[in-house]
Write an enzyme that holds these catalytic residues in place. Structure first.
Site, PDB file in Angstrom:
ATOM      1  N   ARG A 249     -10.858 -10.003  -9.424  1.00 36.31           N
ATOM      2  CA  ARG A 249     -10.270  -9.030  -8.498  1.00 36.31           C
ATOM      3  C   ARG A 249     -10.093  -7.649  -9.133  1.00 36.31           C
ATOM      4  NH1 ARG A 249      -8.387 -11.995  -4.064  1.00 36.31           N
ATOM      5  NH2 ARG A 249      -7.849 -14.152  -4.563  1.00 36.31           N
TER       6      ARG A 249
ATOM      7  N   HIS B  46     -14.608  -6.579  -3.767  1.00 39.07           N
ATOM      8  CA  HIS B  46     -15.132  -6.940  -5.077  1.00 39.07           C
ATOM      9  C   HIS B  46     -16.637  -7.168  -5.104  1.00 39.07           C
ATOM     10  CE1 HIS B  46     -10.893  -7.227  -5.697  1.00 39.07           C
ATOM     11  NE2 HIS B  46     -10.806  -8.192  -4.790  1.00 39.07           N
TER      12      HIS B  46
ATOM     13  N   GLU C  93      -8.525   3.308  -0.247  1.00 37.57           N
ATOM     14  CA  GLU C  93      -8.543   1.861  -0.457  1.00 37.57           C
ATOM     15  C   GLU C  93      -7.105   1.370  -0.653  1.00 37.57           C
ATOM     16  OE1 GLU C  93     -10.277  -1.283  -3.809  1.00 37.57           O
ATOM     17  OE2 GLU C  93     -10.845   0.826  -3.918  1.00 37.57           O
TER      18      GLU C  93
ATOM     19  N   ARG D 168      -0.082 -16.492   4.758  1.00 37.84           N
ATOM     20  CA  ARG D 168      -0.918 -16.752   3.590  1.00 37.84           C
ATOM     21  C   ARG D 168      -0.224 -16.302   2.303  1.00 37.84           C
ATOM     22  NH1 ARG D 168      -5.767 -12.906   1.814  1.00 37.84           N
ATOM     23  NH2 ARG D 168      -6.543 -14.121   0.069  1.00 37.84           N
TER      24      ARG D 168
ATOM     25  N   ASN E 152      -8.343  -1.750   3.816  1.00 40.31           N
ATOM     26  CA  ASN E 152      -8.063  -2.898   2.967  1.00 40.31           C
ATOM     27  C   ASN E 152      -9.215  -3.859   3.209  1.00 40.31           C
ATOM     28  OD1 ASN E 152      -7.245  -5.251   1.716  1.00 40.31           O
ATOM     29  ND2 ASN E 152      -5.096  -4.989   2.282  1.00 40.31           N
TER      30      ASN E 152
ATOM     31  N   TYR F  58       1.494 -11.857  -0.958  1.00 46.35           N
ATOM     32  CA  TYR F  58       1.260 -10.870   0.105  1.00 46.35           C
ATOM     33  C   TYR F  58       2.507 -10.518   0.907  1.00 46.35           C
ATOM     34  CZ  TYR F  58      -3.554 -11.908  -1.005  1.00 46.35           C
ATOM     35  OH  TYR F  58      -4.746 -12.063  -1.671  1.00 46.35           O
TER      36      TYR F  58
ATOM     37  N   ALA G 297     -11.246  -9.380   0.104  1.00 48.90           N
ATOM     38  CA  ALA G 297     -12.187  -9.891  -0.897  1.00 48.90           C
ATOM     39  C   ALA G 297     -13.502  -9.119  -0.913  1.00 48.90           C
ATOM     40  CB  ALA G 297     -12.454 -11.372  -0.654  1.00 48.90           C
TER      41      ALA G 297
ATOM     42  N   SER H 138      -1.428  -6.595  -2.668  1.00 48.95           N
ATOM     43  CA  SER H 138      -1.085  -7.111  -3.995  1.00 48.95           C
ATOM     44  C   SER H 138      -1.657  -6.185  -5.069  1.00 48.95           C
ATOM     45  CB  SER H 138      -1.638  -8.524  -4.189  1.00 48.95           C
ATOM     46  OG  SER H 138      -3.047  -8.498  -4.285  1.00 48.95           O
TER      47      SER H 138
ATOM     48  N   HIS I 289      -4.572  -2.192  -1.160  1.00 48.40           N
ATOM     49  CA  HIS I 289      -4.392  -3.628  -1.381  1.00 48.40           C
ATOM     50  C   HIS I 289      -2.906  -3.910  -1.428  1.00 48.40           C
ATOM     51  CE1 HIS I 289      -8.593  -4.424  -2.035  1.00 48.40           C
ATOM     52  NE2 HIS I 289      -8.624  -3.299  -2.726  1.00 48.40           N
TER      53      HIS I 289
ATOM     54  N   ARG J  61      -3.961  -9.732 -11.155  1.00 49.41           N
ATOM     55  CA  ARG J  61      -4.378 -11.043 -10.658  1.00 49.41           C
ATOM     56  C   ARG J  61      -5.632 -11.519 -11.390  1.00 49.41           C
ATOM     57  NH1 ARG J  61      -4.433 -11.214  -4.413  1.00 49.41           N
ATOM     58  NH2 ARG J  61      -4.580 -13.419  -4.904  1.00 49.41           N
TER      59      ARG J  61
ATOM     60  N   PRO K 132     -10.891  -9.249   5.740  1.00 49.14           N
ATOM     61  CA  PRO K 132     -10.778 -10.696   5.905  1.00 49.14           C
ATOM     62  C   PRO K 132      -9.449 -11.267   5.426  1.00 49.14           C
ATOM     63  CG  PRO K 132     -12.267 -10.171   4.104  1.00 49.14           C
ATOM     64  CD  PRO K 132     -11.955  -8.885   4.803  1.00 49.14           C
TER      65      PRO K 132
ATOM     66  N   ASP L 239     -21.766   1.066   0.800  1.00 45.42           N
ATOM     67  CA  ASP L 239     -22.784   1.995   1.291  1.00 45.42           C
ATOM     68  C   ASP L 239     -22.371   2.628   2.620  1.00 45.42           C
ATOM     69  OD1 ASP L 239     -24.279   1.463  -0.959  1.00 45.42           O
ATOM     70  OD2 ASP L 239     -25.780   0.233   0.087  1.00 45.42           O
TER      71      ASP L 239
END
Length: 150
Positions: free
Chosen positions: A111, A80, A98, A18, A74, A23, A77, A102, A100, A107, A10, A87
């Site tokens: 997060r 978290h 994984e 953004r 990625n 970012y 949100a 940032s 990210h 942060r 998202p 699952d």
């Protein structure tokens, strides 16, 4: 030839617009071009996909099983709090890295916790768009090693 799936979660469609101080200023299309270029250099096939919807990400992860050798994710949100994505990762039995853009650990406190980390091969945080390229390299090495062991 290895096949990898890169999933942007998202709000990643808004990268470059953004919060560029967090970012970066590079847009998602350019990031995707760099991912595709690195995949070609590594000799791997790569599909790049983005969704803002948790259920669609779960569906895409489930569809990856039997189609791809690994996933770069990625989850934004959802990292978290999405037990559904966690699952799905556990269920597909594929290596998932994984990513990210940032440094989530520098942060807000909420997060700092990743519910998906325990079911991922590893994670790359805070290296901007380059994290995706590093994840492709890690997956390529992992799959090559697994094939050599067979």
């Amino acid at each position: 030839m290895s096949r990898f799936l890169v999933i942007h979660g998202p709000n990643l469609n808004l990268v470059g617009i953004r919060e560029p101080g967090i970012y970066g200023a590079m847009g998602i299309q350019e990031i995707n071009q760099r991912i595709a270029q690195r995949a070609e250099e590594l000799g791997v096939d790569c599909e790049i996909w983005q969704s803002n919807h948790e259920g669609e990400i779960v569906d895409k992860l489930q569809q990856a099983r039997g189609t791809y050798d690994g996933v770069v994710l990625n989850a934004g949100a959802y990292t978290h709090y999405s037990i559904a994505i966690r699952d799905a990762i556990a269920a597909i039995c594929l290596p998932v890295v994984e990513v990210h853009i940032s440094n989530v650990h520098a942060r807000e406190e909420f997060r700092h916790r990743s519910v998906i980390a325990p079911v991922c091969l590893g994670g790359i945080f805070g290296l901007g768009w380059r994290g995706y390229l590093l994840a492709l390299e890690a997956l390529t090495a992992e799959i090559d090693e697994r094939r050599m062991e067979q």
